[in-house]
Each structure stands twice: as C-alpha cells, then as structure tokens.
Scaffold this motif. Structure first.
Motif, PDB file in Angstrom:
ATOM      1  N   ALA A 234       6.008  13.280 -30.154  1.00  0.00           N
ATOM      2  CA  ALA A 234       5.612  13.920 -28.903  1.00  0.00           C
ATOM      3  C   ALA A 234       4.127  13.760 -28.604  1.00  0.00           C
ATOM      4  N   GLY A 235       3.492  12.746 -29.186  1.00  0.00           N
ATOM      5  CA  GLY A 235       2.041  12.634 -29.050  1.00  0.00           C
ATOM      6  C   GLY A 235       1.550  11.604 -28.064  1.00  0.00           C
ATOM      7  N   GLY A 236       2.440  10.951 -27.297  1.00  0.00           N
ATOM      8  CA  GLY A 236       2.014   9.898 -26.385  1.00  0.00           C
ATOM      9  C   GLY A 236       1.176  10.408 -25.225  1.00  0.00           C
ATOM     10  N   SER A 237       0.376   9.500 -24.633  1.00  0.00           N
ATOM     11  CA  SER A 237      -0.538   9.895 -23.557  1.00  0.00           C
ATOM     12  C   SER A 237       0.111   9.827 -22.185  1.00  0.00           C
ATOM     13  N   GLY A 238       1.082   8.939 -21.963  1.00  0.00           N
ATOM     14  CA  GLY A 238       1.846   8.924 -20.727  1.00  0.00           C
ATOM     15  C   GLY A 238       1.039   8.678 -19.468  1.00  0.00           C
ATOM     16  N   THR A 239       0.063   7.753 -19.504  1.00  0.00           N
ATOM     17  CA  THR A 239      -0.804   7.530 -18.345  1.00  0.00           C
ATOM     18  C   THR A 239      -0.086   6.861 -17.180  1.00  0.00           C
ATOM     19  N   ARG A 240       1.079   6.277 -17.411  1.00  0.00           N
ATOM     20  CA  ARG A 240       1.768   5.562 -16.328  1.00  0.00           C
ATOM     21  C   ARG A 240       2.377   6.501 -15.292  1.00  0.00           C
ATOM     22  N   PHE A 241       2.340   7.810 -15.542  1.00  0.00           N
ATOM     23  CA  PHE A 241       2.878   8.761 -14.565  1.00  0.00           C
ATOM     24  C   PHE A 241       1.778   9.587 -13.897  1.00  0.00           C
ATOM     25  N   TRP A 242       0.560   9.019 -13.857  1.00  0.00           N
ATOM     26  CA  TRP A 242      -0.490   9.617 -13.063  1.00  0.00           C
ATOM     27  C   TRP A 242      -0.077   9.527 -11.593  1.00  0.00           C
ATOM     28  N   PRO A 243      -0.426  10.494 -10.731  1.00  0.00           N
ATOM     29  CA  PRO A 243      -1.310  11.639 -10.971  1.00  0.00           C
ATOM     30  C   PRO A 243      -0.596  12.893 -11.471  1.00  0.00           C
ATOM     31  N   LEU A 244       0.745  12.879 -11.550  1.00  0.00           N
ATOM     32  CA  LEU A 244       1.428  14.059 -12.080  1.00  0.00           C
ATOM     33  C   LEU A 244       1.153  14.207 -13.567  1.00  0.00           C
ATOM     34  N   GLY A 245       1.226  13.099 -14.285  1.00  0.00           N
ATOM     35  CA  GLY A 245       0.916  13.099 -15.705  1.00  0.00           C
ATOM     36  C   GLY A 245      -0.581  13.002 -15.936  1.00  0.00           C
ATOM     37  N   ARG A 246      -1.100  13.850 -16.796  1.00  0.00           N
ATOM     38  CA  ARG A 246      -2.532  13.857 -17.130  1.00  0.00           C
ATOM     39  C   ARG A 246      -2.673  13.875 -18.652  1.00  0.00           C
ATOM     40  N   GLU A 247      -3.905  13.785 -19.128  1.00  0.00           N
ATOM     41  CA  GLU A 247      -4.144  13.819 -20.569  1.00  0.00           C
ATOM     42  C   GLU A 247      -3.565  15.078 -21.194  1.00  0.00           C
ATOM     43  N   GLY A 248      -3.668  16.180 -20.494  1.00  0.00           N
ATOM     44  CA  GLY A 248      -3.143  17.433 -21.027  1.00  0.00           C
ATOM     45  C   GLY A 248      -1.686  17.672 -20.720  1.00  0.00           C
ATOM     46  N   ARG A 249      -1.068  16.793 -19.938  1.00  0.00           N
ATOM     47  CA  ARG A 249       0.339  16.962 -19.561  1.00  0.00           C
ATOM     48  C   ARG A 249       0.981  15.583 -19.395  1.00  0.00           C
ATOM     49  N   PRO A 250       1.178  14.874 -20.498  1.00  0.00           N
ATOM     50  CA  PRO A 250       1.752  13.526 -20.411  1.00  0.00           C
ATOM     51  C   PRO A 250       3.254  13.556 -20.104  1.00  0.00           C
ATOM     52  N   LYS A 251       3.820  12.363 -20.027  1.00  0.00           N
ATOM     53  CA  LYS A 251       5.189  12.189 -19.533  1.00  0.00           C
ATOM     54  C   LYS A 251       6.205  13.090 -20.209  1.00  0.00           C
TER      55      LYS A 251
END
Length: 362
Positions: free
Chosen positions: A12-29
């Motif tokens: 559960a540690g991935g950064s999930g940047t491909r779902f910006w702007p909903l996904g953020r560093e503090g709330r990844p995919k």
C-alpha cells in the motif's frame, strides 16, 4: 492436507501520481474510490477476507500511508500494519514482510497483493488465489498469476511460460515459467500476443516464507546478508536497527531481485477480470458509459460529445462538441487532457514539484 496458513501481504505504499489532481502525495491511487464506492485498498482487503482472517493481514506502507490505511481499515489489528522505514521498491518491502512472516511461521504462505488493482470477478479470483496457496504450500515453488493478454500492450511486463506442461492443483492449471520479459515495444508486443505463451505480469505472488528464503540463497545469494539483517533487526524490536537494515537492501523490484533469476516459478491464468488501473483513461472500461461512450462521476450533460471521462462529483459538467477528453475537477486543480495523453499526468506532477508555489498542488 489441512488448509494453507495464508498471510495476505498488501502493498500500500505506492505514490499513484498518474491520478493527479485527485491523487496527491498524501492520497495516492490506493486511497481513492475510483473503481467503486470504497477506496481501492479497502476493496483489496475485502476481496480476500473470506480466505484470510483479519489478524493475518500485513499491510506494508511508509508511516504516513500506514496511518491513512489504519483509518480506512479499523477492523485490522495494529500489528497488521508494517511500516517501511523508507520507500525502496517492492524487493525490500517484500523481503521485510516475508521476514516478519518467517519469524512467526516459515511454513506460512505469503500472498502478495498490490493495493491498487481492480478485480471484477472476485469469486473466481478467490478460487485461483486459494489454488495458488495450495500449490505454494505443497511444493517448493514461487507462484504468480499471468493475465491473458487481450491486446499487444506495451505498458506491462510479460511472463513466458510452457503451456504444454500444465499441472492441475486444486482445480487450477499451473505452468512452468520460462522467462520474465521487460515491457516491450509495439512490434515485440504483437509477437508476444501471437505466440500464445506470454501473459501480462500481474505483480501478484505466493510463496512459503521458508521457500522464499531458500530461493534467495540459491538464486540471489547477494541478498542473503540483507535478509539476515532484516531478521536480526525484527527480532531486536528496534526501529533504528530496522531502518538501518532496510537501508542496506538493494532498492530493486521483486522481479529484478528474485523472480527473474529463480528456478521453480509457476504461473496460473489470472482470468478474473484484472486491471492495474494505470491511468484515468482505463476507467472508461470500468465505469458505465452512455451511448456516446462517455463515462462520468457527477452530473454530466453531453451534447455531440463522445469518449470522454469526467470526474466532477457534486457539480454539473457540460461537454459540447468535444471528443476523447479526460476532465477531472479536484477543488483546487482542474485537469483537461486528451485521452491518449493521460499518461503525461506524471510529467505535470514533476513540473509542479519544480515550479515555485507548485508543491501545494501535489
């Protein structure tokens, strides 16, 4: 034979940047409810709960994401959350998680599950997962699932396997793995698809903790000192010692660290409606679509518009005369891009990190 003792290790540690702007560093995919009403992490845990009791989950994440995961998964005990001292790829994370299981029971079966994948046929998934656990419990093998390819994808690694030597275990066929292949170019992907013996690498694995240790010794001996260091640090109970031991593990994916080198790897068909949900556009195949192919979360009026994906809950979005757009409204940021270019969202995040005042948006 008794049922395998399965320990579900959820990454559960991935950064999930491909779902910006909903996904953020503090709330990844994995923390987003983009494939259903629940966040993907919650879906992942619920999916395997019929096979794994709550006390036998291991959720691996850094400290901040572990705190977020605990809020989403209040029924899991505090001991279920294993904190990575730092992000160092899947190899170190899985060595750490497997070492913890090994200290409890070397014969326990570790089931590695990414927290941010979609599985449409959950009943079928549980049957295949249970069969994989049975195979791992019976034999000294590393087990994985290969997704039958539907098109010549260039965004996945592939698993080449021998389909003439299938072995039935618990009602499921397992095949010897011949090679793990890197993400191919278009021509090679076409070749893999036509060959019929290549599957997409799902990133899901099963192994007995003791078998994992033995495979390291046989096929990746350079990692054995790091493995022993993790065991010693875990026994000590010292967070400082664990951080030091974890930092000495090479920052490799588990594929590079072990799977590509090891003998005795077997694969089953992951024919359970899998998607890695790799970008906004993949949700066009997940969300319901109207007759023009538009998929939306939030009230949407489309006039002569088609093939668009909209995230704008609580507001009206009007599309007029446009095609194949991704539109995502996240309160403080709005994304509009053509569907074929949604992978470039990662570039947006990198630019914002460098831009003065941009960090507040990531």
């Amino acid at each position: 034979m008794s049922k395998p003792d399965i320990r579900a290790v959820v990454l559960a540690g991935g950064s999930g940047t491909r779902f910006w702007p909903l996904g953020r560093e503090g709330r990844p995919k994995q923390f987003l409810p983009i494939t259903g009403r629940e966040p993907m992490l919650v879906q992942t845990v619920r999916r395997v709960r019929p096979l794994v009791p709550e006390k036998k989950f291991v959720v691996v994440a850094d400290a901040a994401r572990a705190r977020a995961a605990r809020r989403l998964l209040p029924r899991l005990p505090k001991s279920a959350f294993l904190i990575e001292p730092q992000a160092r790829n899947t190899g170190p994370a899985l060595m750490l998680a497997t070492a913890r299981v090994w200290l409890e029971d070397p014969e326990a079966v570790v089931a590695v599950l990414p927290a941010d994948h979609l599985v449409r046929d959950e009943a079928r998934f549980r049957r295949v997962l249970a069969a994989g656990a049975e195979a791992a419990a019976r034999e000294p093998v590393l087990v994985t699932f290969g997704i039958p390819p539907t098109h010549p994808a260039t965004g996945f690694g592939y698993i080449r396997h021998d389909r003439t030597r299938g072995k039935r275990i618990a009602g499921t066929s397992f095949y010897p793995v011949l090679a793990f292949k890197e993400k191919p170019g278009p021509a090679l992907a076409e070749k893999y698809l036509a060959a019929g013996d290549h599957a997409w690498n799902s990133g899901m694995f099963l192994w007995r903790a003791g078998v994992f240790a033995a495979k390291l010794e046989a096929f990746a001996p350079e990692l054995v000192p790091a493995w022993n260091g993790l065991l010693k640090a875990l026994r000590s109970g010292s967070a400082a010692r664990l951080a030091a031991a974890f930092a000495r593990v090479p920052a490799l994916s588990i594929d590079y660290a072990l799977m590509e080198k090891a003998g005795g790897v077997i694969v089953a068909d992951g024919d359970f409606g899998w998607s890695d949900v790799g970008a906004w556009s993949t949700l066009l195949e997940v969300w319901p679509r109207d007759r023009a192919g538009n998929a939306a979360r939030g009230e949407t009026l489309a006039l002569d518009a088609g093939g668009c994906l909209v995230w704008n809950p609580g507001r009206l979005t009007v599309l007029v005369g446009v095609r194949d757009l991704v539109v995502v409204e996240a309160g403080d940021a709005l994304l509009v891009c053509p569907v074929p270019l949604d992978q470039r969202v990662r570039e947006v995040v990198e630019v914002l990190k460098r831009k003065k005042g941009g960090r507040k948006f990531v």
